[in-house]
Design an enzyme around this catalytic site. Structure first.
Site, PDB file in Angstrom:
ATOM      1  N   GLU A 133      11.790  -4.865   4.179  1.00 59.34           N
ATOM      2  CA  GLU A 133      12.441  -3.856   3.327  1.00 59.34           C
ATOM      3  C   GLU A 133      12.392  -2.473   4.009  1.00 59.34           C
ATOM      4  O   GLU A 133      11.352  -2.076   4.549  1.00 59.34           O
ATOM      5  CB  GLU A 133      11.671  -3.805   2.000  1.00 59.34           C
ATOM      6  CG  GLU A 133      12.197  -2.810   0.995  1.00 59.34           C
ATOM      7  CD  GLU A 133      11.381  -2.814  -0.310  1.00 59.34           C
ATOM      8  OE1 GLU A 133      10.359  -3.522  -0.394  1.00 59.34           O
ATOM      9  OE2 GLU A 133      11.790  -2.103  -1.252  1.00 59.34           O
ATOM     10  N   LYS A 159      18.773  -3.672  -4.131  1.00 57.68           N
ATOM     11  CA  LYS A 159      17.585  -4.037  -4.906  1.00 57.68           C
ATOM     12  C   LYS A 159      17.814  -3.763  -6.389  1.00 57.68           C
ATOM     13  O   LYS A 159      18.364  -2.712  -6.759  1.00 57.68           O
ATOM     14  CB  LYS A 159      16.394  -3.219  -4.400  1.00 57.68           C
ATOM     15  CG  LYS A 159      15.033  -3.630  -4.942  1.00 57.68           C
ATOM     16  CD  LYS A 159      13.919  -2.850  -4.222  1.00 57.68           C
ATOM     17  CE  LYS A 159      12.529  -3.317  -4.627  1.00 57.68           C
ATOM     18  NZ  LYS A 159      11.483  -2.619  -3.832  1.00 57.68           N
ATOM     19  N   CYS A 208      11.732  -7.514  -2.369  1.00 58.63           N
ATOM     20  CA  CYS A 208      10.369  -7.303  -2.909  1.00 58.63           C
ATOM     21  C   CYS A 208      10.278  -7.481  -4.429  1.00 58.63           C
ATOM     22  O   CYS A 208      10.366  -8.589  -4.926  1.00 58.63           O
ATOM     23  CB  CYS A 208       9.856  -5.935  -2.463  1.00 58.63           C
ATOM     24  SG  CYS A 208       8.041  -5.863  -2.358  1.00 58.63           S
ATOM     25  N   SER A 258       5.035  -4.588   0.704  1.00 54.74           N
ATOM     26  CA  SER A 258       3.993  -4.864  -0.279  1.00 54.74           C
ATOM     27  C   SER A 258       2.650  -4.522   0.342  1.00 54.74           C
ATOM     28  O   SER A 258       2.128  -5.256   1.172  1.00 54.74           O
ATOM     29  CB  SER A 258       4.088  -6.356  -0.641  1.00 54.74           C
ATOM     30  OG  SER A 258       2.990  -6.756  -1.408  1.00 54.74           O
ATOM     31  N   GLY A 312     -27.027   8.729   7.340  1.00 48.11           N
ATOM     32  CA  GLY A 312     -26.806   7.990   6.101  1.00 48.11           C
ATOM     33  C   GLY A 312     -25.792   6.864   6.291  1.00 48.11           C
ATOM     34  O   GLY A 312     -25.181   6.721   7.350  1.00 48.11           O
ATOM     35  N   ILE A 313     -25.610   6.113   5.238  1.00 46.16           N
ATOM     36  CA  ILE A 313     -24.810   4.889   5.329  1.00 46.16           C
ATOM     37  C   ILE A 313     -23.310   5.179   5.467  1.00 46.16           C
ATOM     38  O   ILE A 313     -22.593   4.482   6.189  1.00 46.16           O
ATOM     39  CB  ILE A 313     -25.096   3.993   4.083  1.00 46.16           C
ATOM     40  CG1 ILE A 313     -24.383   2.646   4.176  1.00 46.16           C
ATOM     41  CG2 ILE A 313     -24.687   4.689   2.800  1.00 46.16           C
ATOM     42  CD1 ILE A 313     -25.182   1.592   4.855  1.00 46.16           C
ATOM     43  N   ASP A 314     -22.816   6.236   4.790  1.00 46.50           N
ATOM     44  CA  ASP A 314     -21.375   6.482   4.775  1.00 46.50           C
ATOM     45  C   ASP A 314     -20.849   6.827   6.169  1.00 46.50           C
ATOM     46  O   ASP A 314     -19.897   6.225   6.661  1.00 46.50           O
ATOM     47  CB  ASP A 314     -21.028   7.601   3.793  1.00 46.50           C
ATOM     48  CG  ASP A 314     -21.409   7.256   2.358  1.00 46.50           C
ATOM     49  OD1 ASP A 314     -21.140   6.111   1.949  1.00 46.50           O
ATOM     50  OD2 ASP A 314     -21.973   8.119   1.670  1.00 46.50           O
ATOM     51  N   SER A 315     -21.470   7.816   6.803  1.00 48.22           N
ATOM     52  CA  SER A 315     -20.991   8.207   8.126  1.00 48.22           C
ATOM     53  C   SER A 315     -21.253   7.107   9.150  1.00 48.22           C
ATOM     54  O   SER A 315     -20.486   6.934  10.103  1.00 48.22           O
ATOM     55  CB  SER A 315     -21.600   9.541   8.557  1.00 48.22           C
ATOM     56  OG  SER A 315     -23.006   9.499   8.545  1.00 48.22           O
ATOM     57  N   THR A 332     -15.941  11.297   5.543  1.00 50.34           N
ATOM     58  CA  THR A 332     -16.823  10.150   5.301  1.00 50.34           C
ATOM     59  C   THR A 332     -17.239   9.999   3.833  1.00 50.34           C
ATOM     60  O   THR A 332     -18.183   9.270   3.535  1.00 50.34           O
ATOM     61  CB  THR A 332     -18.092  10.261   6.179  1.00 50.34           C
ATOM     62  OG1 THR A 332     -18.810  11.443   5.809  1.00 50.34           O
ATOM     63  CG2 THR A 332     -17.749  10.345   7.652  1.00 50.34           C
ATOM     64  N   GLU A 342     -18.581   8.953  -4.831  1.00 44.56           N
ATOM     65  CA  GLU A 342     -18.743  10.413  -4.731  1.00 44.56           C
ATOM     66  C   GLU A 342     -17.461  11.133  -5.125  1.00 44.56           C
ATOM     67  O   GLU A 342     -17.486  12.119  -5.870  1.00 44.56           O
ATOM     68  CB  GLU A 342     -19.053  10.811  -3.280  1.00 44.56           C
ATOM     69  CG  GLU A 342     -20.413  10.408  -2.768  1.00 44.56           C
ATOM     70  CD  GLU A 342     -20.567  10.657  -1.260  1.00 44.56           C
ATOM     71  OE1 GLU A 342     -21.706  10.581  -0.785  1.00 44.56           O
ATOM     72  OE2 GLU A 342     -19.551  10.910  -0.571  1.00 44.56           O
TER      73      GLU A 342
END
Lengths: 540, 540
Positions: free
Chosen positions: A41, A112, A148, A182, A295-298, A398, A403
């Site tokens: 599409e 469409k 679609c 999609s 930390g975990i995010d970065s 990040t 958050e």
């Protein structure tokens, strides 16, 4: 019929490159003896072109591209999506169309009918719905060609009063072809297959389905183009998250295959990697910078970016303050070593002191509060942006979805960046991603995964001082955001009313912050950004 | 018939306050002997409620409010807009409805047929279009009740295939009532009047038109509710930019009035003042802070804010660097004195030095470039946000539309703020605003108006070093943004092709910056923000 399914990665508005790629595929398909090649599409201009569609000039570029491509359609037919002008004197000015190209010219055009206008879709903003139905003919075969959403008005969730296939069945088609745009979310591949099978079962026709692949800013298209035989059996499935063209034969039985059994978290991982890669390649940047806190995010963003761009194109900057714990710096350095990415350290303490001095007179007599915490985050933002500016790296954001939802982040501080990589990933899912990344080897230091999350903006700070535990918070957020459950429904589900009020209040009040966040790679059925549009000064 | 036209300022989602206000108006209208009181479109919840409409809970709040309000509709009829559920088993889940309340209950409901889905409007995202037509009856009088866009499908610009009034005319109405949510732009009041008159002339019926007043984040509703007699003569016109209820008598001739002859720039001025005031009152803040450079943009924003909030609620912060000229500081101080607003001075030089030192090792061997200029702007951003956080003032953004268009501004620097006051006002219009503010007295120092614009981020810098002169730039921008003229059309209009390429290229490339700007008060027919939705990683 031999059909080439061209699951392409198109760059919105890049007519020259897109046209070259499309022509190359047509020539290739001819060599392989395909009678037909099918593109997605709006493949001429990319999806979503958004308000570029309001420019006549943009539509003329599409028309020119169609004419150029048609010239190559000799001894092969091509089906390709493009916007086209509505030449009648009422209705919206455009159609979302599928062009049938053969004998070097435009042989047919189909518009469409069902125009998705919800979540991230705005199609009725631009397009007039089709109201006339006909089949097209390709090498003597009658084909029901739809676009679609045209196949998505299924029995138990009828959003529209018409269903194009019902009208098309009067013309006795032998094959269905659906060209699509999609986008991925972690539920979409399964839902898509269910809906396509529903159509095959209902209309007893085989189906060729061709989807986009590649990321367009926040939207990630996963491909998953396929061929279902008339028994709704999956006979061909193109790979996910990869550009790929495949020739199929509609009458020739082939081994049946089952849909790829990637776990949800593996799909999210692959989607995000593609999202990062395409954001950089399509904006013609090679290198990324991000702040690495330990930390975990970065850590997860660094891992995904190393995968997407190659570790040598990733610069991690450690920006420690007096509140940064030793283990954070150690964890960050271990991560840098494990991935082989680049590293710089810029301590912020003396800069922070210069701000304190600059504001000392003005702030005399006031007590330390969130202001000072935000200031540290913003100093880091200024430093990261300076590095981004100086070396031409894109700064990656990040922040995670938990958050972003409750506003636990500093505008112009840790909320800076050109692209938010995990802004649609809840904190609990960030941990899952980390474990997935570590499946074969400890790449993200285990300490980063097991320690309690902290912003480290004051001594001994923990996220849980300000927020409910993420396990609980994420459940409420999921129901409120993805499932649109309001206050009374959330309480009826068993969440405490004080928790519900607190969380929904935080989400609503922090709309002003999210308004200014970078675009967020979308992996869920309801992401912040274009898919969720909220008032800012409302009270609810 | 005696009708009260209630042009109210509604707060999105604030059901308690809105309902109280509506009931107060109904009681007042009863006392004055009105037979009917008419409120605007979606007045129950405010306009636009956006994705709050996806919450069942929100719709139930609307339903409850309707029931409560209906109880007060005894010996008076009220017409009021509210979303309502579509109870059929297909189509979108809601209607945009007008409720007719009398005898203490819901007497009738009419749904909107034409759903604007362009520019800032997203109505087909939520609502099913009406397809059944009927008149309502009020005290024996047949009324054709329509909702906003329902009257806008006029001959020379038919966007829709149906025109509700044509169907309604079969029922022989005696009066048209249209409830609306039609936001201000500097062309809208005249266009609105033309369209309403077109309807009266076509259907030969008098028309009661009731619009919202007040700002909802970026959208400013100007009111301008009115009554046209069957000769399309303006018999009553409610004041612009003010909450006001007025009783009219439909059969009683009154002195004809002419539409207010405010100049375009005076309307823009009044719209922005209302936009600031409502942003603060609806988010429950009293005080504003802004950076005052001595330049024209921040001067005009300070003036508008002093008018909106009162001078004592405005804090101007001067943030001089080594590149700030003496006249800039002098001009800023004069402005502070003229308006009686509050002032603080925070020099940034030593903070800048601390950043230079912090990055010295890393930046060794590089040359000064835009990085250092951006850093100064971002230091100012950090300081202003610290003041905002510490004292609970909202930071106002002072970027103009010309800068926002071409990306002449620093993300997280001078692009910070909770609200962009003049982000839809081109630089040349900012000068007009300044002259308008100075009409009676020199409030904005003349030197601020006459000196060449400069960002003062390096010695002797002028805007014209980096940009075409604003007179020319703004013309190209207007045609490209407001009029959607593409490259070839712009050149055909006489602009040089190199200028066209440069300007349109800058606009397109800087979409990523605009994505992260604060909401912009909308005063033009095409503002950045929800009314202009562009891809970021496109190439066009």
């Amino acid at each position: 019929m031999k059909i080439s399914i061209a699951q392409l990665n198109i760059h919105v508005g890049n007519f020259q490159k897109n046209t070259e790629k499309i022509i190359r595929e047509i020539e290739e398909a001819k060599k392989k003896g395909s009678e037909l090649i099918v593109f997605p599409e709006l493949a001429i201009c990319g999806y979503p072109p958004r308000d570029f569609l309001e420019y006549d000039h943009f539509i003329h570029e599409c028309e020119n591209a169609i004419v150029n491509i048609a010239k190559h359609c000799v001894s092969i037919t091509a089906i390709i999506g493009s916007p086209s002008f509505n030449t009648s004197n009422n209705g919206k000015r455009l159609y979302n169309s599928a062009f049938v190209l053969s004998d070097g010219k435009i042989a047919d055009v189909v518009h469409k009918t069902l125009l998705p206008t919800y979540d991230i879709f705005d199609e009725y903003r631009y397009f007039e719905p089709n109201a006339e139905f006909k089949c097209i003919e390709i090498n003597g075969k009658k084909v029901a060609l739809t676009i679609c959403e045209d196949l998505w008005n299924i029995d138990d969730q009828k959003l529209y009063k018409v269903s194009p296939m019902e009208d098309l069945m009067e013309y006795e088609p032998e094959l269905m072809i659906n060209i699509a745009a999609s986008p991925f979310d972690y539920e979409q591949a399964q839902e898509r297959l269910n809906i396509l099978k529903w159509n095959v079962n209902k209309y007893k026709l085989p189906l060729v389905y061709v989807n986009h692949v590649g990321a367009q800013t926040e939207l990630i298209f996963d491909g998953g183009s396929l061929f279902l035989n008339e028994n709704a059996e999956l006979q061909h499935l193109l790979p996910s998250f990869e550009e790929h063209t495949q020739q199929i034969e509609t009458e020739k039985p082939s081994t049946l295959i089952s849909i790829n059994n990637n776990t949800k978290i593996a799909s999210i991982h692959d989607a995000l990697v593609l999202g990062i890669r395409d954001y950089f390649s399509k904006s013609e940047f090679q290198k990324a910078v991000l702040g690495l806190s330990g930390g975990i995010d970065s850590a997860v963003v660094a891992a995904l970016t190393a995968k997407a761009l190659g570790p040598k194109n990733v610069l991690a900057v450690l920006l420690p303050s007096q509140y940064s714990s030793d283990h954070s710096i150690k964890d960050a350095e271990d991560l840098v070593d494990n991935f082989g990415i680049n590293k710089q350290i810029v301590p912020i303490e003396s800069i922070y002191t210069s701000f304190e001095n600059g504001l000392a007179d003005f702030f005399q007599g006031t007590k330390p509060d969130l202001t000072e915490e935000n200031m540290q985050a913003r100093i880091r933002g200024v430093l990261l942006m300076a590095i981004s500016n100086k070396f031409g790296h894109i700064l990656l954001n990040t922040s995670n979805k938990s958050e972003a939802a409750v506003g636990y982040g500093t505008l112009y501080g840790d909320m800076c960046g050109g692209l938010s990589v995990i802004g649609d990933v809840y904190k609990t899912q960030v941990y899952e991603l980390a474990k997935h990344i570590n499946l074969e080897k400890e790449l993200i230091p285990v300490n980063t995964i097991v320690k309690p999350p902290s912003a480290e903006l004051r001594p001994g700070q923990k996220d849980s001082d300000s927020l409910p535990e993420y396990d609980l918070l994420d459940q409420v957020l999921y129901q409120y955001i993805e499932r649109s459950k309001g206050r009374s429904e959330l309480i009826a589900m068993g969440f405490e009313s004080s928790l519900v009020d607190r969380v929904t209040g935080l989400v609503n009040r922090n709309e002003y912050k999210r308004y200014q966040t970078p675009p967020i790679l979308r992996i869920s059925p309801k992401a912040f950004g274009m898919g969720r549009r909220m008032p800012i000064v409302a009270k609810y």
